[in-house]
Design an enzyme around this catalytic site. Structure first.
Site, PDB file in Angstrom:
ATOM      1  CE  LYS A 180      16.712  48.484  41.335  1.00 59.79           C
ATOM      2  NZ  LYS A 180      16.247  48.297  40.072  1.00 59.79           N
ATOM      3  CG  ASP A 209      12.818  49.144  39.630  1.00 55.56           C
ATOM      4  OD1 ASP A 209      11.315  48.630  39.399  1.00 55.56           O
ATOM      5  OD2 ASP A 209      13.770  48.653  38.656  1.00 55.56           O
ATOM      6  CD  GLU A 262      12.762  51.428  35.883  1.00 55.38           C
ATOM      7  OE1 GLU A 262      13.368  50.135  35.162  1.00 55.38           O
ATOM      8  OE2 GLU A 262      13.079  52.067  36.531  1.00 55.38           O
ATOM      9  CG  ASP A 297      13.260  46.890  33.754  1.00 58.29           C
ATOM     10  OD1 ASP A 297      14.117  46.759  32.942  1.00 58.29           O
ATOM     11  OD2 ASP A 297      14.103  47.334  34.902  1.00 58.29           O
ATOM     12  CE  LYS A 308      17.435  48.527  33.006  1.00 60.24           C
ATOM     13  NZ  LYS A 308      16.842  47.362  34.164  1.00 60.24           N
TER      14      LYS A 308
END
Length: 336
Positions: A153, A177, A203, A228, A250
C-alpha cells in the site's frame, strides 16, 4: 429460512493503513441462513469510505426479515434477484448472497467451484498486503510473513523510496496499490522505476472518477493498471475495459458472488485481467472468494491472515500460498 445477524469486531495483528485511513479493528456482519438442518454463512465488513456500518446493514436487513424468513429458497441466483428488488446496499446484499451460496452448496453437498463446473487444480496465489507504515515496520511485517507475492500500500511522499528499501529484503513479486492517491503524471513517472524494482502491476493509482487521467496512464504507463475503486458494480466493467488492463472485483461492493460471476465473465470477454479482492474479512468471506480462484488471474484474499483471531474455519491457506479446500459443500464455512 431462519435468519441470524451477528456483529464481530475483528482484531488486526497490526495497525492497517492505506492512503486515506488507518484502523486496528474491523467491524463485520456475519449472516446465517438456515434451512432444515443446513446453515449457510455470509459476511460483509463495514467500510467508512462507502459509509457502511454494521448498524446500517443490520437495519436494512431487519426491515425485510419477515420476507427473507418466508422466502421459498431455490437457488442463490433467484434469491439475489429477490434481494435486488428490496433497495438494500450491495454490502448487505453481499452478506446474504454469500450465505445463500454456502447454504445451497451444503444442501447439494458440493463445493461451489464444482457447482460452477470449474477445476481447482489450478489457481492464482493470493498476495499478502503490507499496509503503509514506517519503512522499518513495513520491512518487519515482510520478515514476519515471508510470502511469494506482496501487495504494498502506497500514497506517501516517498513511495518509490519505500519500494526500493523493501526490495532489499525480498525477491517476491510486488504489487502496488495507491488507493487513488496519485496523479496521472506521478503514475507515469513512477512506473519505469517500479518496473525495474520487480513490480507486477499498479492498482487504482488515480481517483475513481479520473477517467481522463486514466486514459493518459493507459497510453503511457510501462506497467499494467488494475481498477479497484473505479470498478464497483457490473455496469463499471465495460468502461474500465477502455481505461485499465484489468479489474479487481470486491464481493462486498458488487453485491456478492452472483454479480461477481457475471463481472468475471464480462471482464474476460473484454480481454481484461480479472482479480477478486477482499475487504479484511474473516474466513467466512475469504472462503467464498476462494471458490472463485480457478476462474481468476490474480487474487487478494489475505483478510483472515491479517487478523490476530479468526472467527471461522473454511479455506486454509498454507505457508507457500497453496489452498486446502474444505470437504463440505458450499464455501465450506464453520463458525468457531
Amino acid at each position: 429460512m431462519n435468519l441470524t445477524l451477528t456483529k464481530y469486531v475483528l482484531p488486526l495483528k497490526h495497525t492497517f493503513s492505506i492512503s486515506r485511513e488507518s484502523h486496528n479493528f474491523q467491524d463485520s456482519m456475519v449472516v446465517s441462513l438456515g434451512l432444515n438442518d443446513k446453515v449457510g454463512y455470509g459476511e460483509a465488513t463495514a467500510n467508512p469510505y462507502y459509509k457502511i456500518t454494521f448498524e446500517s446493514m443490520q437495519q436494512e436487513i431487519e426491515s425485510i426479515r419477515t420476507e427473507i424468513e418466508n422466502y421459498t429458497f431455490t437457488t442463490p441466483e433467484d434469491f439475489n434477484q429477490f434481494l435486488n428488488k428490496k433497495h438494500l446496499s450491495n454490502f448487505a446484499i453481499c452478506a446474504l448472497d454469500l450465505a445463500a451460496h454456502d447454504l445451497y452448496g451444503k444442501i447439494l453437498n458440493k463445493p461451489l467451484y464444482k457447482i460452477w463446473n470449474t477445476d481447482n487444480s489450478s489457481y492464482p496465489i493470493t498476495n499478502f498486503t503490507i499496509g503503509i507504515d514506517s519503512i522499518d515496520n513495513m520491512v518487519a511485517k515482510m520478515k514476519e510473513q515471508p510470502w511469494p507475492i506482496y501487495k504494498i500500500k502506497l500514497g506517501t511522499d516517498q513511495d518509490v523510496a519505500i519500494v526500493k528499501e523493501l526490495r532489499k529484503y525480498s525477491d517476491a513479486i510486488f504489487r502496488i496499490d495507491a488507493n487513488c492517491a496519485w496523479t496521472a503524471e506521478e503514475t507515469i513517472s513512477y512506473a519505469p522505476e517500479l518496473k525495474k524494482l520487480g513490480v507486477e502491476f499498479l492498482e487504482q493509482p488515480l481517483k475513481a472518477d479520473d477517467w481522463t487521467g486514466m486514459e493518459q496512464v493507459m497510453h503511457a504507463s510501462v506497467l499494467p493498471v488494475i481498477a479497484d475503486e473505479s470498478c464497483i458494480v457490473e455496469s463499471d466493467v465495460e468502461q474500465c475495459g477502455y481505461h485499465f488492463n484489468g479489474i479487481n472485483i470486491k464481493l462486498t461492493k458488487c453485491g456478492g458472488l452472483t454479480p461477481a460471476l457475471r463481472m468475471i465473465k464480462k471482464g474476460k470477454e473484454l480481454g481484461l485481467k480479472v482479480m477478486v479482492g477482499c475487504m479484511t474479512e474473516s474466513s467466512v468471506g475469504i472462503s467464498a472468494i476462494a471458490q472463485l480462484t480457478p476462474q481468476l488471474d490474480y487474487v487478494d484474499m489475505d483478510g483472515a491472515m491479517l487478523l490476530s483471531k479468526d472467527i471461522a474455519k473454511g479455506i486454509k491457506i498454507e505457508p507457500n500460498g497453496n489452498l486446502i479446500f474444505p470437504n463440505t459443500g458450499g464455501s465450506g464455512i464453520t463458525l468457531l
